[in-house]
Design an enzyme around this catalytic site. Structure first.
Site, PDB file in Angstrom:
ATOM      1  N   SER A 172       0.808  -1.216   0.000  1.00 37.27           N
ATOM      2  CA  SER A 172       0.000   0.000   0.000  1.00 37.27           C
ATOM      3  C   SER A 172       0.844   1.270   0.000  1.00 37.27           C
ATOM      4  O   SER A 172       0.428   2.286  -0.538  1.00 37.27           O
ATOM      5  CB  SER A 172      -0.943   0.005   1.213  1.00 37.27           C
ATOM      6  OG  SER A 172      -1.870  -1.047   1.127  1.00 37.27           O
ATOM      7  N   HIS A 188      -0.008   3.738   4.805  1.00 40.86           N
ATOM      8  CA  HIS A 188      -0.831   4.436   3.831  1.00 40.86           C
ATOM      9  C   HIS A 188      -0.530   5.927   3.858  1.00 40.86           C
ATOM     10  O   HIS A 188      -0.371   6.576   2.812  1.00 40.86           O
ATOM     11  CB  HIS A 188      -2.316   4.207   4.131  1.00 40.86           C
ATOM     12  CG  HIS A 188      -2.749   2.780   4.048  1.00 40.86           C
ATOM     13  ND1 HIS A 188      -2.322   1.826   4.947  1.00 40.86           N
ATOM     14  CD2 HIS A 188      -3.592   2.145   3.195  1.00 40.86           C
ATOM     15  CE1 HIS A 188      -2.872   0.660   4.642  1.00 40.86           C
ATOM     16  NE2 HIS A 188      -3.652   0.822   3.589  1.00 40.86           N
TER      17      HIS A 188
END
Length: 295
Positions: free
Chosen positions: A179, A242
């Site tokens: 991610s 993230h």
């Protein structure tokens, strides 16, 4: 009429006239599917005055090798843990990936490769499928223009920023998934859409921004669930990667992906982002050696 300078002679056509911008692009009879693809996406990805520069540089030579190879590698590692060491990995987290030498484990921070290798290990089918779809949809068009080195630098910067951010702001949590790299690509794309919004078709500009916000919001929802509600395997999975990835994308990624018609080394934004990233890197290393509560 004076003599033509030798340096100018190369830029004149057979009748002594300068060719129009974009004249070196393939004509209608020479176009292939790749050129048609770039013609289409340039109409909604870029402001009008940047389209010709984009189309002059956009081509399929070399092909998007980096993003394809990294995706194949991530899929291969997932299949290894799902099939070769079958447990419950097809649907959820499993003990086998926590013991993987690739997973970022805060208790094994001295194994420095884990700050990068965690991107190859994923927490189930929905995790890897989501990452692969997003990085292919974003990475292939970006790499056709900016090539593998630029896309690779942004992707890996996001991966490293993700693990370092997690080690600082969520120091006791393990980390898996690509991610950080995906969000770096997304962050650069998002900033490009925001900065050029006024010069694009309003409806398409809004659509691009809302689509990214929707994807990011959904993915963050799953990340928060895995971190605070579902502690499968007895471990907490960090979501901070993230944030680290998207910040890397909105800085370094934005510079690489918006300055394709400029000399990158002469762009002050490039050096500001590089210096900022290096300062963050030095602080993160110092934190992990001397301050981190993880043992």
């Amino acid at each position: 009429m004076g003599d033509i300078d030798p340096e100018q002679e190369e830029t004149l056509d057979s009748e002594g006239r300068r060719p129009k911008r974009g004249a070196n692009r393939p004509n209608e009879n020479e176009r292939n599917g790749c050129c048609d693809f770039h013609e289409t996406i340039s109409k909604w990805m870029l402001p009008e005055d940047a389209r010709e520069v984009y189309l002059e540089k956009a081509n399929c030579r070399p092909p998007p090798i980096f993003i394809i190879l990294i995706s194949i590698a991530e899929l291969a590692v997932f299949i290894y843990y799902a099939v070769w060491k079958p447990h419950k990995q097809w649907v959820t987290l499993d003990e086998s990936i926590w013991k993987s030498p690739l997973t970022y484990d805060p208790k094994k921070r001295e194994e420095a490769w884990r700050f990068f290798s965690y991107m190859f290990v994923h927490a189930g089918v929905e995790h890897i499928v989501g990452n692969l779809i997003m990085q292919l949809l974003l990475g292939i068009p970006l790499e056709l223009v900016h090539k593998g080195f630029e896309v690779g630098m942004v992707y890996m910067a996001g991966v490293l920023a993700g693990s370092l951010a997690s080690s600082i702001f969520d120091p006791l949590s393990v980390l898996v998934g690509a991610s950080g790299g995906v969000y770096a690509l997304m962050g650069g794309y998002f900033m490009n859409a925001v900065v050029n919004f006024r010069e694009m078709i309003p409806l398409l500009g809004v659509f691009r921004i809302l689509l990214i916000v929707l994807i990011v919001g959904t993915d963050f929802g799953f990340a928060f669930y895995r971190r605070f509600i579902s502690h499968e395997g007895g471990l907490q999975v960090s979501f901070v990667a993230h944030f680290g990835g998207i910040v890397a994308g909105m800085t370094i990624g934005y510079v690489f992906f918006s300055a394709y018609n400029e000399k990158l080394l002469k762009d002050p934004r490039f050096w500001i982002c590089i210096v900022g990233f290096i300062v963050f890197l030095i602080f993160a290393v110092f934190f992990n050696i001397f301050i981190s509560p993880a043992s």
